[in-house]
Enzyme design. Sequence first.
Site, PDB file in Angstrom:
ATOM      1  CG  ASP A 196      45.755 -48.438  23.167  1.00 48.21           C
ATOM      2  OD1 ASP A 196      46.965 -48.585  23.370  1.00 48.21           O
ATOM      3  OD2 ASP A 196      45.274 -47.573  22.401  1.00 48.21           O
ATOM      4  CG  ASP A 213      49.596 -43.411  23.637  1.00 49.43           C
ATOM      5  OD1 ASP A 213      49.909 -42.233  23.834  1.00 49.43           O
ATOM      6  OD2 ASP A 213      50.129 -44.377  24.243  1.00 49.43           O
ATOM      7  N   GLY A 250      23.462 -22.164   4.956  1.00 49.24           N
ATOM      8  CA  GLY A 250      24.189 -23.429   4.908  1.00 49.24           C
ATOM      9  C   GLY A 250      24.309 -23.903   3.473  1.00 49.24           C
ATOM     10  CB  THR A 285      19.588 -27.490   9.997  1.00 47.57           C
ATOM     11  OG1 THR A 285      20.220 -27.398   8.721  1.00 47.57           O
ATOM     12  CG2 THR A 285      19.052 -28.890  10.215  1.00 47.57           C
ATOM     13  CG  ASN A 301      23.512 -24.553   8.585  1.00 44.21           C
ATOM     14  OD1 ASN A 301      22.321 -24.909   8.564  1.00 44.21           O
ATOM     15  ND2 ASN A 301      24.462 -25.220   7.955  1.00 44.21           N
ATOM     16  CD  GLU A 359      23.673 -28.681   9.144  1.00 46.28           C
ATOM     17  OE1 GLU A 359      22.506 -28.786   8.697  1.00 46.28           O
ATOM     18  OE2 GLU A 359      24.642 -29.228   8.626  1.00 46.28           O
ATOM     19  CE1 TYR A 419      19.782 -19.280   6.081  1.00 49.42           C
ATOM     20  CE2 TYR A 419      17.863 -18.474   4.874  1.00 49.42           C
ATOM     21  CZ  TYR A 419      18.755 -19.496   5.178  1.00 49.42           C
ATOM     22  OH  TYR A 419      18.634 -20.711   4.581  1.00 49.42           O
ATOM     23  CG  PHE A 429      21.748 -42.878   7.648  1.00 53.12           C
ATOM     24  CD1 PHE A 429      21.064 -43.803   8.428  1.00 53.12           C
ATOM     25  CD2 PHE A 429      22.285 -41.759   8.274  1.00 53.12           C
ATOM     26  CE1 PHE A 429      20.897 -43.618   9.792  1.00 53.12           C
ATOM     27  CE2 PHE A 429      22.123 -41.571   9.642  1.00 53.12           C
ATOM     28  CZ  PHE A 429      21.436 -42.493  10.394  1.00 53.12           C
TER      29      PHE A 429
END
Length: 384
Positions: A10, A12, A248, A260, A262, A313, A325, A343
């Site tokens: 296909d 589009d 975060g 993490t 961010n 992250e 930070y 999950f």
Amino acid sequence: MSPISGVIWDLDGTVLDTESLIFQVAKEVVSRHGAELTESAAQAATGLRPLESWQVVADRMELTVPAAQLLAESEELLCDRWKEAKMLPGALRLLRHLQATGVPLALATSSNRANLTKKLSGHAHVHAAFQTTCCGDEVERGKPAPDCFLAAAEKLGLPPESCLAIEDSRPGVQAALAAGMHVVVVPSAVGESAAGCFKGLHCPRLHTLPSLLAFKPETFGLAPFGDIIGSTIPVDPAWRIRGTVVKGFGRGSRELGIPTANLDDASLKSSLAEAVTGIYAGFASIGSSPAVHKTCMSIGFNPVFKNKQKTCEPWILHDFEGDFYGEEIRLVVCAYIRPEADFVSIEALVEQIHGDAAVTRAALDLEPFASLNEDPFLLPGVLP
Ligand code: ADP
Ligand code: RBF
Ligand code: MG
């Protein structure tokens, strides 16, 4: 399953991201007539031939203007804009791979011939990859009828059962299944609407993927990709990103035991606005330190937590003392690991993230990734 001897695409929403263009223009046309286009009306119209799409919108929005007029208005606006349509993630990679390994390729689109030409005008190599193309104005019935898929298979000289169709919309999937083909669907619709979109379409011949980057040719008896390095897909050229570490949601360390760092919104918007969501590997350095660390990171909406905003992250695979930070973070991202996933439990997510870290550690020891740990971009104080 019978081996696949041809692939019918296909256009589009599968090869090209025309959906966002069409949506913008449709919104403008609908607003001219005093209404506001709803997400669900747009959804219901996706995958049909243009006039049928507008009939659905007109009916749903209870517009008194004829569908043909709405179509004419939108065609006029879209005419100069088709060339803006970009390739969807993984489409070019898969197309090139299938072409290079001698798999017959066709296009079966609801677009009419004139629009197909305009849409692919900026992508001549893509147009040339298809042995044959079948357009909406060249068959009796549009999708969800199987006509265009059957016509494409016939032009390729292949029985439909040996063809794999690649689709993004419900009518497209219905059409290809009705043609007797195997179908891979990469839904254009996201979130709630995606869940509803393919309801009731259960068939052992239907396979759903989050994007074409997750396509494994060997599943269909086709030659596997040759570009995989350490079970990742190289990001080439690597992304070099500089940002500031911001606060975060405060759940990385606390809920997952995985901190993490961010990235601030401005650098996310400037360098990663169009980045494919997913899990990546690369190298990072922080603040005034020249130390370089292996890093795995997620870019996207954290489906498990249903974030409304895209985040980037990085989890730096190094034990730091305390947090950082407000510091500068420099990233060289060179490998794509997998799509973001939902999950059933936090435990399952955490286990998967530790698996991603293992993939990151191993892949980044391999060339051409390994030497990127000396990339000058990672040194403090080097300007872009
Ligand atoms: P937030 O939700 O504010 O991002 P997290 O629980 O994810 O909080 O913790 C992230 C913070 O932890 C980072 O901003 C950084 O200052 C600090 N940190 C400490 N070690 C790491 C690491 N190895 N990787 C990423 N961030 C780390
Ligand atoms: N969140 C998800 O919802 N789904 C994922 O598949 C997912 N994969 C991740 C992989 C890595 C390597 C990292 C560092 C994070 C991932 N996350 C994922 C994001 C995670 O949910 C997020 O970092 C925390 O919720 C803290 O904001
Ligand atoms: Mg964080």
